[in-house]
Design a protein around this motif. Structure first.
Motif, PDB file in Angstrom:
ATOM      1  N   HIS A  36     -24.839  -4.139 -33.911  1.00  0.00           N
ATOM      2  CA  HIS A  36     -23.436  -4.423 -34.222  1.00  0.00           C
ATOM      3  C   HIS A  36     -22.727  -5.025 -33.009  1.00  0.00           C
ATOM      4  CE1 HIS A  36     -19.674  -4.075 -36.345  1.00  0.00           C
ATOM      5  NE2 HIS A  36     -19.146  -3.382 -35.363  1.00  0.00           N
ATOM      6  N   ARG A  37     -23.006  -4.487 -31.812  1.00  0.00           N
ATOM      7  CA  ARG A  37     -22.392  -5.016 -30.594  1.00  0.00           C
ATOM      8  C   ARG A  37     -22.842  -6.458 -30.357  1.00  0.00           C
ATOM      9  NH1 ARG A  37     -23.638  -1.139 -27.806  1.00  0.00           N
ATOM     10  NH2 ARG A  37     -25.569  -1.885 -26.872  1.00  0.00           N
ATOM     11  N   LEU A  38     -24.114  -6.729 -30.590  1.00  0.00           N
ATOM     12  CA  LEU A  38     -24.639  -8.081 -30.417  1.00  0.00           C
ATOM     13  C   LEU A  38     -23.977  -9.045 -31.395  1.00  0.00           C
ATOM     14  CD1 LEU A  38     -26.685 -10.002 -29.097  1.00  0.00           C
ATOM     15  CD2 LEU A  38     -28.364  -9.258 -30.802  1.00  0.00           C
ATOM     16  N   GLU A  39     -23.716  -8.571 -32.610  1.00  0.00           N
ATOM     17  CA  GLU A  39     -23.057  -9.419 -33.609  1.00  0.00           C
ATOM     18  C   GLU A  39     -21.674  -9.850 -33.134  1.00  0.00           C
ATOM     19  OE1 GLU A  39     -21.820  -9.238 -38.374  1.00  0.00           O
ATOM     20  OE2 GLU A  39     -22.564  -7.458 -37.340  1.00  0.00           O
ATOM     21  N   GLN A  40     -20.939  -8.934 -32.516  1.00  0.00           N
ATOM     22  CA  GLN A  40     -19.600  -9.274 -32.026  1.00  0.00           C
ATOM     23  C   GLN A  40     -19.675 -10.238 -30.842  1.00  0.00           C
ATOM     24  OE1 GLN A  40     -17.737  -8.184 -34.392  1.00  0.00           O
ATOM     25  NE2 GLN A  40     -19.502  -6.940 -35.002  1.00  0.00           N
ATOM     26  N   ARG A  41     -20.652 -10.027 -29.964  1.00  0.00           N
ATOM     27  CA  ARG A  41     -20.802 -10.934 -28.825  1.00  0.00           C
ATOM     28  C   ARG A  41     -21.143 -12.344 -29.287  1.00  0.00           C
ATOM     29  NH1 ARG A  41     -23.798  -7.728 -23.835  1.00  0.00           N
ATOM     30  NH2 ARG A  41     -21.873  -6.758 -23.070  1.00  0.00           N
ATOM     31  N   LEU A  42     -22.016 -12.428 -30.273  1.00  0.00           N
ATOM     32  CA  LEU A  42     -22.353 -13.746 -30.816  1.00  0.00           C
ATOM     33  C   LEU A  42     -21.126 -14.377 -31.483  1.00  0.00           C
ATOM     34  CD1 LEU A  42     -25.919 -13.167 -32.304  1.00  0.00           C
ATOM     35  CD2 LEU A  42     -25.291 -14.679 -30.418  1.00  0.00           C
ATOM     36  N   ALA A  43     -20.279 -13.538 -32.085  1.00  0.00           N
ATOM     37  CA  ALA A  43     -19.052 -14.062 -32.692  1.00  0.00           C
ATOM     38  C   ALA A  43     -18.168 -14.712 -31.634  1.00  0.00           C
ATOM     39  CB  ALA A  43     -18.298 -12.945 -33.403  1.00  0.00           C
ATOM     40  N   ALA A  44     -18.104 -14.097 -30.439  1.00  0.00           N
ATOM     41  CA  ALA A  44     -17.306 -14.679 -29.354  1.00  0.00           C
ATOM     42  C   ALA A  44     -17.862 -16.043 -28.951  1.00  0.00           C
ATOM     43  CB  ALA A  44     -17.289 -13.733 -28.157  1.00  0.00           C
ATOM     44  N   VAL A  45     -19.179 -16.172 -28.903  1.00  0.00           N
ATOM     45  CA  VAL A  45     -19.799 -17.458 -28.578  1.00  0.00           C
ATOM     46  C   VAL A  45     -19.492 -18.489 -29.674  1.00  0.00           C
ATOM     47  CG1 VAL A  45     -21.986 -18.654 -28.183  1.00  0.00           C
ATOM     48  CG2 VAL A  45     -21.639 -16.351 -27.259  1.00  0.00           C
ATOM     49  N   THR A  46     -19.603 -18.044 -30.924  1.00  0.00           N
ATOM     50  CA  THR A  46     -19.325 -18.939 -32.050  1.00  0.00           C
ATOM     51  C   THR A  46     -17.902 -19.475 -31.990  1.00  0.00           C
ATOM     52  OG1 THR A  46     -20.911 -17.772 -33.465  1.00  0.00           O
ATOM     53  CG2 THR A  46     -19.228 -19.105 -34.572  1.00  0.00           C
ATOM     54  N   LEU A  47     -16.943 -18.601 -31.684  1.00  0.00           N
ATOM     55  CA  LEU A  47     -15.550 -19.030 -31.601  1.00  0.00           C
ATOM     56  C   LEU A  47     -15.343 -20.052 -30.486  1.00  0.00           C
ATOM     57  CD1 LEU A  47     -13.752 -15.603 -32.117  1.00  0.00           C
ATOM     58  CD2 LEU A  47     -13.883 -17.490 -33.748  1.00  0.00           C
ATOM     59  N   ALA A  89     -10.193 -18.768 -33.133  1.00  0.00           N
ATOM     60  CA  ALA A  89     -10.706 -19.487 -31.968  1.00  0.00           C
ATOM     61  C   ALA A  89      -9.576 -20.134 -31.186  1.00  0.00           C
ATOM     62  CB  ALA A  89     -11.727 -20.540 -32.418  1.00  0.00           C
ATOM     63  N   THR A  90      -8.622 -20.715 -31.915  1.00  0.00           N
ATOM     64  CA  THR A  90      -7.476 -21.347 -31.262  1.00  0.00           C
ATOM     65  C   THR A  90      -6.621 -20.320 -30.543  1.00  0.00           C
ATOM     66  OG1 THR A  90      -7.440 -23.075 -32.955  1.00  0.00           O
ATOM     67  CG2 THR A  90      -5.449 -22.794 -31.637  1.00  0.00           C
ATOM     68  N   ALA A  91      -6.357 -19.194 -31.214  1.00  0.00           N
ATOM     69  CA  ALA A  91      -5.513 -18.158 -30.625  1.00  0.00           C
ATOM     70  C   ALA A  91      -6.140 -17.569 -29.367  1.00  0.00           C
ATOM     71  CB  ALA A  91      -5.246 -17.060 -31.646  1.00  0.00           C
ATOM     72  N   LEU A  92      -7.438 -17.308 -29.392  1.00  0.00           N
ATOM     73  CA  LEU A  92      -8.108 -16.711 -28.234  1.00  0.00           C
ATOM     74  C   LEU A  92      -8.208 -17.697 -27.076  1.00  0.00           C
ATOM     75  CD1 LEU A  92     -11.005 -14.616 -29.826  1.00  0.00           C
ATOM     76  CD2 LEU A  92      -8.668 -13.940 -29.272  1.00  0.00           C
ATOM     77  N   ASP A  93      -8.230 -18.978 -27.400  1.00  0.00           N
ATOM     78  CA  ASP A  93      -8.375 -19.984 -26.351  1.00  0.00           C
ATOM     79  C   ASP A  93      -7.045 -20.309 -25.677  1.00  0.00           C
ATOM     80  OD1 ASP A  93      -9.991 -22.101 -24.977  1.00  0.00           O
ATOM     81  OD2 ASP A  93      -8.563 -23.405 -26.016  1.00  0.00           O
ATOM     82  N   THR A  94      -5.943 -20.056 -26.372  1.00  0.00           N
ATOM     83  CA  THR A  94      -4.647 -20.510 -25.867  1.00  0.00           C
ATOM     84  C   THR A  94      -3.782 -19.418 -25.258  1.00  0.00           C
ATOM     85  OG1 THR A  94      -3.728 -20.264 -28.106  1.00  0.00           O
ATOM     86  CG2 THR A  94      -4.535 -22.448 -27.475  1.00  0.00           C
ATOM     87  N   GLY A  95      -4.326 -18.231 -25.048  1.00  0.00           N
ATOM     88  CA  GLY A  95      -3.467 -17.245 -24.401  1.00  0.00           C
ATOM     89  C   GLY A  95      -3.861 -15.797 -24.557  1.00  0.00           C
TER      90      GLY A  95
END
Length: 416
Positions: A36-47, A89-95
């Motif tokens: 489950h933790r790996l799934e979330q980390r991969l989600a961060a990469v995907t974003l 992805a936009t929200a996490l990238d902009t602030g």
């Protein structure tokens, strides 16, 4: 990055075939937590990758009408799921680097990240950046205990913890932000089932929900003491009646040059003998009894079909592709024919493959159905279109996109 992801892919593939039954219970639980933790980390990469591709304009350069449509085709996502990924992805990238880091560390889930991002945006608007940073820290800590739904409820009073002096006055701002999110998240999805039925899913904003209830509630009452329909069936029938009443008004906007209508294809001789089933222009199948019932309240629009079901004679030629000829085009293409596009016929233009001004004829074998975006894209890009051996459109991409220039087809509208 590609090499590292390939190594991770190999490691995960090895785990897929590992005998989970052989693990003791504590290791089984630990493996679940790790996966489950790996799934979330991969989600961060995907974003991160989605944000970069969106920023470069790659999806539109490849012919997609939007990044969401491109992701849906590329990753086989639903359109709403693709839009949610782009928004996050936009929200996490902009602030919101703290939220992105928590996701990358596997401390929060993708859904929790959406909740924290929405809440932090509201806090920043009402109390400033410093309070928003504090709110992120508090919510990330709470995420270890609460699911996304509970976390969102707690977030409505986050200012009590990070900015108590303005908490009460900010309550209205939070309600306004929730209203904006409701407007942003509104959608309606129509999903065709394999048996020809249609599944409706979506989220309505408060105003539209009120309109829908006002329209169907008067029609959902039982018709009498012998009415055995369930409440869900009565709502279904009420929605159908609302649609019928709306079509009868004659006030709907034109659809591709024709007034709003449904088009059914059937065989006239068999219809007269009560034997023929029919198909809507969307491809859904109708029983013979349904076809005959609809024919009682409709104009008969004949179309002569060949042995393979291709429309052959639908009216005289003219410059504009309207009337019978457009109906034949809809029967063939069933929506925008550009690869990966799911726009329905009512949103499409009829495009001359060989342009009329250059001597092209107005005929079925020189026409293709395209939505507005792909109509413009075809005119201003190196994509080309022609009809394949079976009479259906094929699109050849430019060499920079596919050096082999293999023809592509739209598979969203095919029913066979």
């Amino acid at each position: 990055m590609v090499e590292e992801l390939a190594l991770a892919d190999d490691a995960v593939a090895a785990c897929v075939d590992a005998p989970a039954w052989a693990l003791p219970e504590d290791e089984l639980i630990a493996a679940l937590d790790a996966a489950h933790r790996l799934e979330q980390r991969l989600a961060a990469v995907t974003l991160t990758l989605i944000r970069e591709l969106d920023g470069r304009g790659t999806p539109r350069a490849q012919g997609a009408s939007s990044t969401a449509v491109w992701l849906r085709e590329r990753l086989r996502l639903t359109a709403p799921a693709a839009r949610r990924l782009i928004d996050l992805a936009t929200a996490l990238d902009t602030g919101n680097p703290g939220i992105r880091q928590a996701l990358a560390d596997g401390h929060i889930t993708l859904d929790q990240a959406r909740v924290i991002t929405d809440t932090a945006t509201t806090v920043q608007t009402t109390a400033g950046t410093q309070a928003a940073d504090k709110a992120i820290g508090v919510l990330v800590g709470w995420a270890a205990q609460f699911d996304p739904t509970h976390l969102r409820k707690l977030g409505t009073r986050i200012l009590d913890h990070v900015a108590p002096d303005i908490a009460d006055t900010a309550a209205q701002a939070a309600l306004d932000a929730e209203a904006r999110r409701a407007t942003r998240d509104r959608h309606l999805t129509l999903s065709e089932q394999t048996d020809g039925r249609l599944r409706l899913t979506g989220t309505l904003d408060a105003e539209t929900a009120g309109l829908l209830r006002a329209a169907i509630d008067p029609l959902t009452a039982p018709s009498g003491p012998d009415d055995s329909r369930s409440p869900g069936q009565r709502r279904h029938d009420a929605l159908a009646e609302v649609c019928r009443l709306t079509l009868r008004t004659g006030e709907l906007p034109d659809s591709g040059g024709d007034s709003a209508q449904i088009v059914i294809t059937t065989h006239y001789d068999e219809l007269a003998r009560q034997l023929s089933a029919g198909a809507l222009d969307t491809g859904l199948q109708l029983t013979p009894n349904t076809v005959r019932r609809l024919a009682c309240d409709a104009n008969i629009l004949p179309a002569v079909l060949g042995s393979t079901g291709q429309p052959l004679d639908v009216g005289r030629q003219r410059r504009l592709i309207t009337g019978p000829l457009r109906r034949a085009l809809v029967l063939r293409d069933r929506g925008c024919a550009f690869p990966g596009c799911d726009r329905p016929p009512r949103w499409c233009d009829a495009h001359h493959i060989h342009h009329w001004a250059d001597g092209g004829t107005t005929s079925l074998d020189n026409a293709v159905l395209l939505c507005g975006h792909h109509h413009r894209h075809l005119h201003h890009s190196d994509w080309t279109v022609h009809l394949g051996a079976d009479g259906h459109p094929e699109f050849t991409p430019p060499t920079w996109l596919d050096p082999e220039q293999l023809p592509r087809r739209n598979h969203y509208h095919r029913r066979t």
